[in-house]
Scaffold this motif. Sequence first.
Motif, short mmCIF file in Angstrom:
data_model
loop_
_atom_site.label_atom_id
_atom_site.label_comp_id
_atom_site.label_asym_id
_atom_site.label_seq_id
_atom_site.Cartn_x
_atom_site.Cartn_y
_atom_site.Cartn_z
N GLY A 82 35.10 -15.96 15.63
CA GLY A 82 34.11 -16.23 16.81
C GLY A 82 32.95 -16.99 16.66
N ALA A 83 32.42 -17.33 17.79
CA ALA A 83 31.09 -18.16 17.73
C ALA A 83 30.22 -17.66 18.96
N GLU A 84 29.03 -17.86 18.80
CA GLU A 84 28.25 -16.94 20.12
C GLU A 84 26.84 -17.88 19.61
N VAL A 85 26.28 -17.87 21.06
CA VAL A 85 24.95 -18.21 21.17
C VAL A 85 23.94 -17.55 22.10
N ASN A 86 22.64 -17.22 21.81
CA ASN A 86 22.07 -16.15 22.49
C ASN A 86 21.50 -17.23 23.64
N ILE A 87 21.77 -17.03 24.86
CA ILE A 87 21.36 -17.49 26.09
C ILE A 87 20.17 -17.14 26.59
N LEU A 88 19.82 -16.05 26.20
CA LEU A 88 18.34 -15.38 26.70
C LEU A 88 17.14 -15.90 26.13
N TRP A 89 17.16 -16.21 24.75
CA TRP A 89 15.89 -16.43 24.08
C TRP A 89 15.23 -17.62 24.38
N PRO A 90 16.23 -18.72 24.73
CA PRO A 90 15.44 -20.17 24.99
C PRO A 90 14.72 -20.09 26.28
N ILE A 91 14.98 -19.06 27.15
CA ILE A 91 14.21 -18.83 28.48
C ILE A 91 13.19 -17.74 28.30
N PRO B 195 36.62 -16.22 26.06
CA PRO B 195 35.33 -15.99 26.04
C PRO B 195 34.77 -14.71 26.37
N TYR B 196 33.50 -14.35 26.13
CA TYR B 196 33.10 -13.10 25.96
C TYR B 196 31.50 -13.10 26.40
N LEU B 197 31.04 -12.19 26.88
CA LEU B 197 29.66 -11.91 27.02
C LEU B 197 29.18 -10.81 26.40
N SER B 198 27.87 -10.54 25.58
CA SER B 198 27.58 -9.56 24.97
C SER B 198 26.05 -9.39 25.25
N VAL B 199 25.62 -7.86 25.38
CA VAL B 199 24.23 -7.81 25.67
C VAL B 199 23.89 -6.60 24.35
N GLN B 200 22.81 -6.77 23.77
CA GLN B 200 22.24 -5.84 22.64
C GLN B 200 20.97 -5.72 22.79
N HIS B 201 20.39 -4.30 22.71
CA HIS B 201 18.99 -3.88 22.72
C HIS B 201 18.74 -3.18 21.13
N GLY B 202 17.41 -3.46 20.70
CA GLY B 202 17.14 -2.82 19.27
C GLY B 202 15.90 -3.19 18.89
N PHE B 203 15.82 -3.22 17.62
CA PHE B 203 14.42 -3.56 17.09
C PHE B 203 14.65 -4.27 15.73
N TYR B 204 13.72 -5.30 15.53
CA TYR B 204 13.57 -5.96 14.29
C TYR B 204 12.39 -5.98 13.57
N TYR B 205 12.31 -5.96 12.46
CA TYR B 205 11.06 -5.74 11.50
C TYR B 205 10.98 -6.55 10.48
N THR C 143 19.15 -9.16 23.53
CA THR C 143 19.93 -10.34 23.37
C THR C 143 21.08 -10.52 24.54
N LEU C 144 21.42 -11.90 24.89
CA LEU C 144 22.33 -12.05 25.74
C LEU C 144 23.24 -13.04 25.20
N ASN C 145 24.33 -12.80 24.44
CA ASN C 145 25.10 -13.63 24.01
C ASN C 145 26.46 -14.03 24.68
N LEU C 146 26.52 -15.57 24.71
CA LEU C 146 27.93 -16.06 25.34
C LEU C 146 28.48 -16.52 24.14
N GLY C 147 30.08 -16.12 23.88
CA GLY C 147 30.77 -16.37 23.08
C GLY C 147 32.17 -16.83 23.19
N ILE C 148 32.97 -17.06 22.17
CA ILE C 148 34.34 -17.44 22.22
C ILE C 148 34.72 -16.68 21.04
N ARG C 149 36.31 -16.23 21.26
CA ARG C 149 36.88 -15.58 20.05
C ARG C 149 38.22 -16.68 19.78
#
Length: 191
Positions: free
Chosen positions: A30-39, A151-161, A184-190
Amino acid sequence: MKKLVLSFILLAIVVTGYAQNEIPQPKKWGAEVNILWPIFPGNIYKGQVTYETWRNNELAGDVFLGYHLRPFEFREEEGDFSNLALTFGYRQYFWKGLHLELYNAIGPGFNRNNAVDGLDNDSWDYEIGLLVGYRWELLKQEKRDKMKISPYLSVQHGFYYVAAQSNPHPILNSEGERAVYVGTLNLGIRF
């Protein structure tokens, strides 16, 4: 006898070729890019390649390798800041697209014209994260099985430290590193 052996070999080749065309091959890469963070929050770019290492029905595990890029931006409390990181980790799927991700990032951070002392600081940083998310497949199973990419879309929530820094720079009104919420909001393909 030679004709019988040759016939058997040809039959095996035909059956094997037919079976490979009829049985959908799993898409492990798979390959994915975060489409939320640039905005939002802006000026952050993240992409990665994934590989499904194992699967048992709904349970599956992916490893990933990618990058995190934040070009220079001005921060009132820090000065000009930029960082670049190699990202890697593991994503555990539990049910359909529901997953837990263990995230790691390592790379250089750059602070120019520091808001506290005016100096320039470079540091190697190590960041860890824990995210929970869901991956939605954008095509039905029958269509995914027939196509080369899915194609797929994934959303994630969590914490970085930020777990370690080789040369931490001073930050106005800061008492040290804290875990920060990320989404995160990732747009990807498998494939």
